[in-house]
Every structure is written in structure tokens, then in C-alpha cells.
Design a protein around this motif. Structure first.
Motif, PDB file in Angstrom:
ATOM      1  N   LEU A 120      -8.791   8.655  -0.294  1.00  0.00           N
ATOM      2  CA  LEU A 120      -9.837   8.705  -1.315  1.00  0.00           C
ATOM      3  C   LEU A 120      -9.599   7.691  -2.419  1.00  0.00           C
ATOM      4  O   LEU A 120     -10.549   7.103  -2.953  1.00  0.00           O
ATOM      5  CB  LEU A 120      -9.939  10.117  -1.888  1.00  0.00           C
ATOM      6  CG  LEU A 120     -10.569  11.150  -0.961  1.00  0.00           C
ATOM      7  CD1 LEU A 120     -10.345  12.552  -1.492  1.00  0.00           C
ATOM      8  CD2 LEU A 120     -12.043  10.872  -0.785  1.00  0.00           C
ATOM      9  N   LEU A 121      -8.341   7.455  -2.779  1.00  0.00           N
ATOM     10  CA  LEU A 121      -8.054   6.424  -3.768  1.00  0.00           C
ATOM     11  C   LEU A 121      -8.435   5.050  -3.234  1.00  0.00           C
ATOM     12  O   LEU A 121      -9.007   4.226  -3.955  1.00  0.00           O
ATOM     13  CB  LEU A 121      -6.575   6.445  -4.161  1.00  0.00           C
ATOM     14  CG  LEU A 121      -6.203   5.437  -5.232  1.00  0.00           C
ATOM     15  CD1 LEU A 121      -6.762   5.871  -6.586  1.00  0.00           C
ATOM     16  CD2 LEU A 121      -4.714   5.258  -5.299  1.00  0.00           C
ATOM     17  N   TRP A 122      -8.153   4.800  -1.965  1.00  0.00           N
ATOM     18  CA  TRP A 122      -8.546   3.535  -1.350  1.00  0.00           C
ATOM     19  C   TRP A 122     -10.070   3.393  -1.384  1.00  0.00           C
ATOM     20  O   TRP A 122     -10.578   2.321  -1.717  1.00  0.00           O
ATOM     21  CB  TRP A 122      -8.020   3.475   0.080  1.00  0.00           C
ATOM     22  CG  TRP A 122      -8.477   2.256   0.816  1.00  0.00           C
ATOM     23  CD1 TRP A 122      -7.951   1.004   0.726  1.00  0.00           C
ATOM     24  CD2 TRP A 122      -9.563   2.186   1.734  1.00  0.00           C
ATOM     25  NE1 TRP A 122      -8.644   0.149   1.535  1.00  0.00           N
ATOM     26  CE2 TRP A 122      -9.645   0.846   2.174  1.00  0.00           C
ATOM     27  CE3 TRP A 122     -10.470   3.113   2.229  1.00  0.00           C
ATOM     28  CZ2 TRP A 122     -10.597   0.426   3.080  1.00  0.00           C
ATOM     29  CZ3 TRP A 122     -11.421   2.695   3.136  1.00  0.00           C
ATOM     30  CH2 TRP A 122     -11.479   1.354   3.552  1.00  0.00           C
ATOM     31  N   CYS A 123     -10.781   4.463  -1.045  1.00  0.00           N
ATOM     32  CA  CYS A 123     -12.252   4.432  -1.096  1.00  0.00           C
ATOM     33  C   CYS A 123     -12.742   4.162  -2.518  1.00  0.00           C
ATOM     34  O   CYS A 123     -13.722   3.431  -2.715  1.00  0.00           O
ATOM     35  CB  CYS A 123     -12.841   5.749  -0.603  1.00  0.00           C
ATOM     36  SG  CYS A 123     -12.683   6.019   1.154  1.00  0.00           S
ATOM     37  N   LEU A 124     -12.074   4.737  -3.484  1.00  0.00           N
ATOM     38  CA  LEU A 124     -12.455   4.541  -4.881  1.00  0.00           C
ATOM     39  C   LEU A 124     -12.355   3.068  -5.279  1.00  0.00           C
ATOM     40  O   LEU A 124     -13.217   2.555  -5.997  1.00  0.00           O
ATOM     41  CB  LEU A 124     -11.557   5.402  -5.775  1.00  0.00           C
ATOM     42  CG  LEU A 124     -11.942   5.549  -7.228  1.00  0.00           C
ATOM     43  CD1 LEU A 124     -13.260   6.303  -7.345  1.00  0.00           C
ATOM     44  CD2 LEU A 124     -10.861   6.290  -7.975  1.00  0.00           C
ATOM     45  N   PHE A 125     -11.332   2.381  -4.785  1.00  0.00           N
ATOM     46  CA  PHE A 125     -11.181   0.963  -5.090  1.00  0.00           C
ATOM     47  C   PHE A 125     -12.174   0.100  -4.308  1.00  0.00           C
ATOM     48  O   PHE A 125     -12.536  -0.984  -4.757  1.00  0.00           O
ATOM     49  CB  PHE A 125      -9.754   0.495  -4.791  1.00  0.00           C
ATOM     50  CG  PHE A 125      -8.820   0.691  -5.933  1.00  0.00           C
ATOM     51  CD1 PHE A 125      -8.625  -0.310  -6.859  1.00  0.00           C
ATOM     52  CD2 PHE A 125      -8.134   1.881  -6.088  1.00  0.00           C
ATOM     53  CE1 PHE A 125      -7.761  -0.136  -7.926  1.00  0.00           C
ATOM     54  CE2 PHE A 125      -7.267   2.067  -7.143  1.00  0.00           C
ATOM     55  CZ  PHE A 125      -7.075   1.058  -8.068  1.00  0.00           C
ATOM     56  N   GLN A 126     -12.613   0.565  -3.141  1.00  0.00           N
ATOM     57  CA  GLN A 126     -13.497  -0.244  -2.306  1.00  0.00           C
ATOM     58  C   GLN A 126     -14.971  -0.130  -2.702  1.00  0.00           C
ATOM     59  O   GLN A 126     -15.735  -1.056  -2.474  1.00  0.00           O
ATOM     60  CB  GLN A 126     -13.339   0.139  -0.826  1.00  0.00           C
ATOM     61  CG  GLN A 126     -11.946  -0.065  -0.287  1.00  0.00           C
ATOM     62  CD  GLN A 126     -11.474  -1.498  -0.389  1.00  0.00           C
ATOM     63  OE1 GLN A 126     -12.207  -2.424  -0.098  1.00  0.00           O
ATOM     64  NE2 GLN A 126     -10.241  -1.682  -0.840  1.00  0.00           N
ATOM     65  N   LEU A 127     -15.362   0.991  -3.270  1.00  0.00           N
ATOM     66  CA  LEU A 127     -16.774   1.213  -3.593  1.00  0.00           C
ATOM     67  C   LEU A 127     -17.200   0.390  -4.807  1.00  0.00           C
ATOM     68  O   LEU A 127     -16.435   0.230  -5.756  1.00  0.00           O
ATOM     69  CB  LEU A 127     -17.028   2.692  -3.865  1.00  0.00           C
ATOM     70  CG  LEU A 127     -16.948   3.615  -2.656  1.00  0.00           C
ATOM     71  CD1 LEU A 127     -17.065   5.057  -3.084  1.00  0.00           C
ATOM     72  CD2 LEU A 127     -18.049   3.285  -1.656  1.00  0.00           C
TER      73      LEU A 127
END
Length: 131
Positions: free
Chosen positions: A25-32
Motif C-alpha cells: 500500500l505504501l508503494w501504491c501511495l507513491f505511484q498514484l
């Protein structure tokens, strides 16, 4: 054992999966790029961190926190962002400590109860083995 295990049979299965979810989820947060989706993912990340704390696995909690901190430091481009992210992580850790300590006291009381039951059962077992 009344430990929090959610949909899993054993409580220790939940914590590693929640720890992995934290990092993803942290990775997704940086990608969005969309701020609305980022807010949604951030709220899900906070819930996932809470589940990791409630699952009471120190290893999963600390492994996911260390991985997230390293990911933030690696991806943050300037020092101000790193400090901001670390302050947010510190704030979240401060908020979650009471919940973690409460779960820790619960686990300790469960272990003490098991030891007490074993001590009470010891004379019965000794009589059965001697006779």
C-alpha cells in the motif's frame, strides 16, 4: 485462545500478510497521482497498520515499518520530504503504542494463565506417571 486472527485459523498468519499489505500500500501511495485515490489508499494503509498492531506480531510489525522507512528514504528526493515522512511515521507510531501495549498485556496474561494451568496439572500428571 481468543487472539485476533480475522479470517485466518491462526493469529500468527494475519500479521505477516498485513505487514506485506503495508509495504504494498505504501508503494501504491507513491505511484498514484490522483489525490483522491491517494487519500483512499492512505486510509487503507492506516487501517492495515492498525491490523498489524492488533495482530500482535512484533516481527511483522517491525519488519514492515523498517521496510517502509527504507522505501520512503530511498524514494524521497529532498531532505524536507524525508523529514516530513519520518515525522508522520513517528506520529503514527506514537498513536499505536497504547494499542500495542494493551495487546502485549493481553498476550502476557494468556501466557501466565497457561503456565498456571500447567503448574496445577503437574501433580495430576506426576501421580499418573508414578502409579
Amino acid at each position: 485462545d481468543l487472539s485476533f486472527s480475522a479470517i485466518y485459523y491462526h493469529p500468527m498468519w494475519l500479521a505477516p500478510i498485513a505487514g506485506l499489505a503495508n509495504v504494498i500500500l505504501l508503494w501504491c501511495l507513491f505511484q498514484l497521482q490522483n489525490k483522491c485515490f491517494r487519500c483512499i489508499v492512505l486510509s487503507i494503509l492506516l487501517l492495515s497498520i492498525y491490523v498489524t498492531v492488533v495482530a500482535a506480531s512484533r516481527t511483522a510489525l517491525f519488519a514492515s515499518v523498517i521496510t517502509m522507512v527504507l522505501y520512503i528514504v530511498y524514494n524521497a528526493r529532498n531532505v524536507k520530504k524525508i523529514i516530513l515522512y519520518l515525522l508522520v511515521i513517528g506520529f503514527l507510531a506514537t498513536i499505536s503504542i497504547p494499542v500495542y501495549l494493551e495487546q502485549l498485556k493481553y498476550k502476557i496474561s494468556l501466557k501466565e494463565e497457561k503456565v498456571k494451568n500447567m503448574v496445577l496439572a503437574l501433580p495430576i500428571l506426576e501421580r499418573g506417571l508414578i502409579n
